[in-house]
Scaffold this active site. Sequence first.
Site, mmCIF file in Angstrom:
data_model
loop_
_atom_site.group_PDB
_atom_site.id
_atom_site.type_symbol
_atom_site.label_atom_id
_atom_site.label_comp_id
_atom_site.label_asym_id
_atom_site.label_seq_id
_atom_site.Cartn_x
_atom_site.Cartn_y
_atom_site.Cartn_z
ATOM 1 C CG PHE A 11 -1.556 1.244 1.621
ATOM 2 C CD1 PHE A 11 -2.044 2.136 0.687
ATOM 3 C CD2 PHE A 11 -1.638 1.563 2.968
ATOM 4 C CE1 PHE A 11 -2.610 3.349 1.096
ATOM 5 C CE2 PHE A 11 -2.210 2.755 3.382
ATOM 6 C CZ PHE A 11 -2.685 3.652 2.442
ATOM 7 C CB ILE A 12 2.736 3.029 2.648
ATOM 8 C CG1 ILE A 12 1.496 3.147 3.530
ATOM 9 C CG2 ILE A 12 3.559 4.317 2.739
ATOM 10 C CD1 ILE A 12 1.805 3.265 5.012
ATOM 11 C CG ASP A 31 6.241 -6.754 -1.581
ATOM 12 O OD1 ASP A 31 5.649 -7.814 -1.272
ATOM 13 O OD2 ASP A 31 5.811 -5.625 -1.280
ATOM 14 C CG ASN A 32 6.819 -11.759 1.293
ATOM 15 O OD1 ASN A 32 5.995 -10.847 1.181
ATOM 16 N ND2 ASN A 32 6.891 -12.512 2.379
ATOM 17 N N GLY A 36 1.599 -7.582 -0.540
ATOM 18 C CA GLY A 36 1.765 -6.711 -1.695
ATOM 19 C C GLY A 36 1.194 -7.357 -2.950
ATOM 20 C CB ILE A 52 12.718 -8.563 4.925
ATOM 21 C CG1 ILE A 52 11.475 -8.729 5.819
ATOM 22 C CG2 ILE A 52 12.479 -7.535 3.824
ATOM 23 C CD1 ILE A 52 11.141 -7.503 6.644
ATOM 24 C CB ILE A 77 0.596 -3.862 9.021
ATOM 25 C CG1 ILE A 77 -0.343 -4.467 7.978
ATOM 26 C CG2 ILE A 77 1.899 -3.388 8.394
ATOM 27 C CD1 ILE A 77 -0.872 -3.457 6.971
ATOM 28 C CE1 TYR A 141 2.497 -3.252 12.963
ATOM 29 C CE2 TYR A 141 1.311 -1.622 14.275
ATOM 30 C CZ TYR A 141 2.010 -1.966 13.128
ATOM 31 O OH TYR A 141 2.216 -1.029 12.157
ATOM 32 N N GLY A 267 -6.397 -4.820 22.344
ATOM 33 C CA GLY A 267 -5.225 -4.155 21.788
ATOM 34 C C GLY A 267 -5.522 -2.844 21.098
#
Length: 305
Positions: A11-12, A31-32, A36, A52, A77, A141, A267
């Site tokens: 997204f970002i 990116d895996n 994404g 990563i 996220i 998180y 949370g």
Amino acid sequence: MKVLVTGGAGFIGSNIVDRLIELNHDVAVVDNLSTGRRENLNPGAEFYNVDIVNKEDLTRVFEAFKPEICIHHAAQIDVQRSIKEPDYDADVNIVGTINVLNACRLSGARKIIYASSAAVYGEPEYLPLDENHKVEPISYYGVSKHTPEHYIKIFSQLYGLRYTILRYSNVYGIRQDPMGEGGVIAIFLNKLVKGEVPTIFGDGEQTRDFIYVKDVVEANIAALTRGDGYILNISTNTCISINDLVKKMIEASGRELKPNYGPARKGDIIHSYMDNRRAAEVLGWEPRYGLVEGLRETYEYYSGR
């Protein structure tokens, strides 16, 4: 400038990649594609389908591309997933970031721009939250986004790697996945486009600081050349209740719907918005999009799919 963006199909990250290429930078994307999307990839960027968490493959990519700057957005996220799977959350967000830092060091990158989160602060003791507020996250998180900040600082001390840490408030906008945990605006607007009724968790009086993705992009662009050694809130310095937000989204859609209400989620913080004055001073940046304008663009994106 050679810039490597982790999470650059997300997204970002993909919005940042588009802007970098528009500005004629040489860009690589790692990116895996777990969250994404291939359709988000800019054809002007080199793409590496690498996780990563895979240290060896990641290091090879860095050593092949030799970025001057790494913009690090690859992350887990989902707050609720972090609570259910804290080991996975830590692997991606903490170990993954350590791998990125090592790859930066070995490839000779001179700076990392790290996407952190308002979740690091936990329950506010005062509002707006500034960068001096205590850090006491209430979800795994929040812990996994804050812990890399310490690694980044120590990498900087040991190896001279420059850094800027950007703590985002609630980011929304085009390409945010409405099927995931990424953002209430994307989820609600997608439902409104389909004529479905959105569900608000809790009583809806919880407040948030929503910032449009294009403003976040410009903060990252500013950090390419400014903000070394700083932690900066990237936010609007304003807040809105979820109830009022949903009203605005329903107005933008032109539909007549009333939301459903469900139980509050573990949370989740009740009230939060962040002071952005330090970012304005250090980066020469400030948000340019108001909520109505950002919602309109985002609604047009989802309704035009």
